[in-house]
Enzyme design. Structure first.
Site, PDB file in Angstrom:
ATOM      1  N   ILE A  54       0.680  -0.758  -0.335  1.00 15.85           N
ATOM      2  CA  ILE A  54       0.313  -0.126   0.067  1.00 15.85           C
ATOM      3  C   ILE A  54       0.661   1.156  -0.196  1.00 15.85           C
ATOM      4  CG2 ILE A  54      -1.920   1.430   1.477  1.00 15.85           C
ATOM      5  CD1 ILE A  54      -2.729  -1.293   2.733  1.00 15.85           C
ATOM      6  N   GLU A  81      -5.864  -0.233 -10.840  1.00 15.38           N
ATOM      7  CA  GLU A  81      -6.837  -0.988 -10.178  1.00 15.38           C
ATOM      8  C   GLU A  81      -8.274  -0.137  -9.452  1.00 15.38           C
ATOM      9  OE1 GLU A  81      -5.276  -3.686  -6.136  1.00 15.38           O
ATOM     10  OE2 GLU A  81      -5.519  -1.327  -5.973  1.00 15.38           O
ATOM     11  N   ARG A 138      -1.664  -4.473  -9.603  1.00 21.83           N
ATOM     12  CA  ARG A 138      -1.957  -5.554  -9.013  1.00 21.83           C
ATOM     13  C   ARG A 138      -2.741  -6.672 -10.135  1.00 21.83           C
ATOM     14  NH1 ARG A 138      -3.424  -3.049  -3.760  1.00 21.83           N
ATOM     15  NH2 ARG A 138      -1.342  -2.656  -2.346  1.00 21.83           N
TER      16      ARG A 138
END
Length: 299
Positions: A54, A81, A138
């Site tokens: 993060i 994302e 991701r």
């Protein structure tokens, strides 16, 4: 499937559960039809998934490629994302991301299930692109190898829930090859650095994220994508690879590429390469042109 989504996943509205069921069913049928079709195969484009903790700098990394690298604009499709989907669920506009951070033990399982569904949706939405390289922020694999592990170890997801998650994760991934990337790009920085950057960006949902939580996520990224000092559980360095594979790598990144393997690794990403990039220093690319040029050459 509809009853499962309502009773176990926590998707209350029946129409939402039905739409998700139909979407997954249609996606699987389309993939099976594509693989069995007699049409001549089209040139496969490459998909790389950008991974990292993060606030390590994934969005900034992707934005710079999209907005500042003129040579790549016609070659690279950026797929960020799907955070917006997590912040606005259903007719009541429920923020499942905020709910997860506020009550992780209540919403961890529901959130991770919905994250997976939105990643499948996102992959399908971007699958028709014509640009030869797709960069996705991701993947379903970091979800499983990092975030699901983290919430399970924190006892926010119990044994029954993780068993249910795994029971459909493997068959769905195996039936949707578009979810499997050609490679990973791991943006690597210390938990302290990520925590400082998180404090600066001030995303409202992340107010309760602790340094300890980031430390745990960092360790899971490391065990998955980067060799440890003890030799590297789960990865092969280039020096361990056959000569013909090593010879395909540009010299500038040869010492930064590792190949995933191990019993704990999903079978679909065995021997998939991971490029590790150091994101520890805070470089002002708008002013430090030499650093910007040097960093771009490492790609």
């Amino acid at each position: 499937m509809v009853e499962f989504l309502q009773s176990s996943v926590g998707i209350i509205h029946k129409n939402h559960a039905e739409s998700i069921t139909s979407f997954i069913k249609e996606s699987v049928v389309e993939e099976l039809e594509d693989t069995s079709s007699s049409k001549p195969p089209q040139k496969k484009r490459l998909t790389f998934c950008v991974e990292g903790n993060i606030s390590v700098g994934k969005s900034t990394f992707l934005q710079r490629i999209a907005n500042e690298t003129i040579e790549l604009r016609d070659l690279v499709e950026i797929v960020p994302e799907p955070v917006a989907k997590w912040q606005d669920v259903g007719p009541d506009h429920f923020n499942i991301l905020d709910a997860f951070y506020a009550e992780p033990q209540r919403y961890a399982y529901t959130f991770q299930n919905y994250v997976f569904v939105t990643r499948v949706m996102q992959e399908r939405e971007s699958s028709g692109g014509i640009k030869p390289l797709r960069l996705m922020e991701r993947s379903v694999f970091s979800d499983r190898m990092v975030f699901v592990r983290a919430v399970h170890e924190a006892n926010w997801m119990n044994e029954m829930e993780i068993s249910i998650y795994d029971s459909w994760f493997d068959p769905v991934v195996s039936s949707l090859p578009g979810l499997i990337p050609d490679g990973f790009i791991y943006l690597r920085a210390s938990p302290d650095t990520c925590h400082k950057r998180m404090m600066l960006r001030k995303r409202s949902e992340e107010g309760g994220v602790s340094l300890d939580y980031l430390q745990g996520l960092h360790e899971k990224h490391e065990s998955w994508l980067f060799p440890s000092k003890g030799g590297g559980r789960g990865v092969l360095s280039v020096s361990q690879l056959p000569t013909q594979m090593e010879g395909n790598l540009p010299p500038g990144i040869r010492d930064r590429v590792f190949y995933l393997e191990g019993d704990h690794m999903h079978s679909s990403i065995q021997k998939v390469p991971a490029l590790v990039l150091d994101c520890e220093p805070d470089i002002d690319f708008n002013r430090d042109i030499q650093a910007k040029r040097h960093y771009s050459l490492r790609k």
